[in-house]
Design an enzyme around this catalytic site. Structure first.
Site, PDB file in Angstrom:
ATOM      1  N   ILE A  68       0.878  -1.168   0.000  1.00  0.00           N
ATOM      2  CA  ILE A  68       0.000   0.000   0.000  1.00  0.00           C
ATOM      3  C   ILE A  68       0.921   1.225   0.000  1.00  0.00           C
ATOM      4  O   ILE A  68       2.086   1.133   0.385  1.00  0.00           O
ATOM      5  CB  ILE A  68      -0.987   0.031   1.198  1.00  0.00           C
ATOM      6  N   ASP A  69       0.400   2.344  -0.472  1.00  0.00           N
ATOM      7  CA  ASP A  69       1.222   3.546  -0.618  1.00  0.00           C
ATOM      8  C   ASP A  69       1.786   4.011   0.719  1.00  0.00           C
ATOM      9  O   ASP A  69       1.204   3.756   1.778  1.00  0.00           O
ATOM     10  CB  ASP A  69       0.399   4.687  -1.233  1.00  0.00           C
ATOM     11  N   LYS A  70       2.877   4.750   0.645  1.00  0.00           N
ATOM     12  CA  LYS A  70       3.556   5.291   1.836  1.00  0.00           C
ATOM     13  C   LYS A  70       2.576   6.016   2.763  1.00  0.00           C
ATOM     14  O   LYS A  70       2.571   5.803   3.964  1.00  0.00           O
ATOM     15  CB  LYS A  70       4.673   6.235   1.384  1.00  0.00           C
ATOM     16  N   THR A 105      -0.693   5.812   2.847  1.00  0.00           N
ATOM     17  CA  THR A 105      -1.921   5.070   3.137  1.00  0.00           C
ATOM     18  C   THR A 105      -1.637   4.185   4.346  1.00  0.00           C
ATOM     19  O   THR A 105      -0.602   3.525   4.408  1.00  0.00           O
ATOM     20  CB  THR A 105      -2.342   4.197   1.939  1.00  0.00           C
ATOM     21  N   ARG A 133      -6.946   6.217  -5.581  1.00  0.00           N
ATOM     22  CA  ARG A 133      -6.678   7.648  -5.725  1.00  0.00           C
ATOM     23  C   ARG A 133      -6.955   8.125  -7.157  1.00  0.00           C
ATOM     24  O   ARG A 133      -7.541   9.195  -7.366  1.00  0.00           O
ATOM     25  CB  ARG A 133      -5.235   7.932  -5.311  1.00  0.00           C
TER      26      ARG A 133
END
Length: 302
Positions: A136-138, A140, A236
């Site tokens: 998962i994104d930094k 998130t 996103r």
């Protein structure tokens, strides 16, 4: 330097860094410019400058340098381990933490913390991603599954590929969504304008996101999302595409947004079939404190 790429110019025109960036989509323009600066890009054995304009028939040789080796250091990052057995670890990743090391983030990542807290991790991925089945994104927060051995890794990865695992997110988005549920089906690929971003593009990879409204606020909507696919930045990109970008998103959201540490997006629920027992396991993580505090400050719609 044993990795070489040859590019032959046919009809393209313009600066060499832009032309190469259009042809070599797996590399960033800044990476290509760095190669040119370090004289790794040549024509007829002569290194070329960044402002060189290509001509039909040019044979460009790129010598890709070996990547710098990253020294993986176990770090005590006090990761929140939600569950652990002989096969699987479930971690609640805090917002702001990168999942695995890279040139820009050699330390302080989830992998560094895992190496400190977990005795064994799967070896299927490259050396900097032990145990990592998905990311998962930094910025998130939320749940990630980590494999402790290769057999478990293969089983979990197959469930992601077959879309049998369960992943639900909670997001706060700009705008008041009028309908209760929605399904977004729009292909995603790297943006043609900004290489750091993803975008809905015609020749992108298939991507499907489902959402349901949880609560409406003045100017914002709290939604739950479920992924069918796992494209980079999928939620996103899709929410921006339909006109309701995620609040706090520095890449895809508006400049005037809610103060926070990045996008208000949380991986709330994770479900999968256990690789050994076959039991369906479901885990949930509550919203981070900042997320909850922000919601309390918003005015609810009747």
């Amino acid at each position: 330097m044993d990795n070489q790429i040859e590019v032959i110019i046919k009809e393209e025109k313009g600066r060499i860094d832009k032309v190469l960036n259009d042809r070599l989509t797996e590399y960033s323009r800044s990476q290509i410019q760095q190669w040119i600066k370090n004289q790794h890009v040549s024509i007829d054995g002569k290194p070329i400058r960044a402002n060189y304009k290509v001509s039909a028939g040019d044979q460009i040789l790129i010598e890709i340098p070996e990547p710098e080796e990253l020294d993986l250091v176990p770090e005590n990052l006090n990761l929140e381990i939600v569950y652990e057995d002989d096969d699987v670890v479930i971690v609640n990743k805090p917002q702001g933490m990168v999942v695995h090391p890279s040139a820009g983030h050699p330390q302080g990542t989830l992998v560094n913390g895992l190496l400190y807290q977990i005795k064994t991790l799967s070896t299927i991925n490259d050396v900097v991603r032990p145990g990592i089945v998905h990311r998962i994104d930094k910025d998130t927060s939320g749940l990630l599954m980590v494999a402790k051995n290769d057999r478990a890794h293969e089983a979990l990865a197959k469930q992601l590929k077959d879309k049998t695992s369960l992943r639900k997110y909670v997001a706060l988005v700009h705008g008041e969504i009028p309908h209760e549920k929605g399904r977004i089906e729009a292909p995603i690929g790297r943006s043609k304008v900004n290489r750091k971003m993803q975008d809905v593009i015609e020749d992108g990879k298939p991507a499907v996101t489902h959402f349901e409204v949880l609560k409406r606020y003045e100017g914002y909507t709290l939604i739950e999302l479920q992924l069918e696919t796992g494209r980079t930045h999928q939620i996103r990109v899709h929410m921006k595409y339909i006109g309701y970008p995620v609040a706090g998103d520095p890449l895809y959201g508006p400049k005037k947004t809610l103060k926070g540490n990045g996008q208000f997006l949380h991986a709330k629920l994770l479900g999968f079939e256990h690789p050994t027992t076959g039991e369906m396991m479901v885990f949930e993580a509550p919203l981070p404190e900042l997320f909850k505090k922000t919601l309390k400050q918003l005015k609810e719609k009747d």
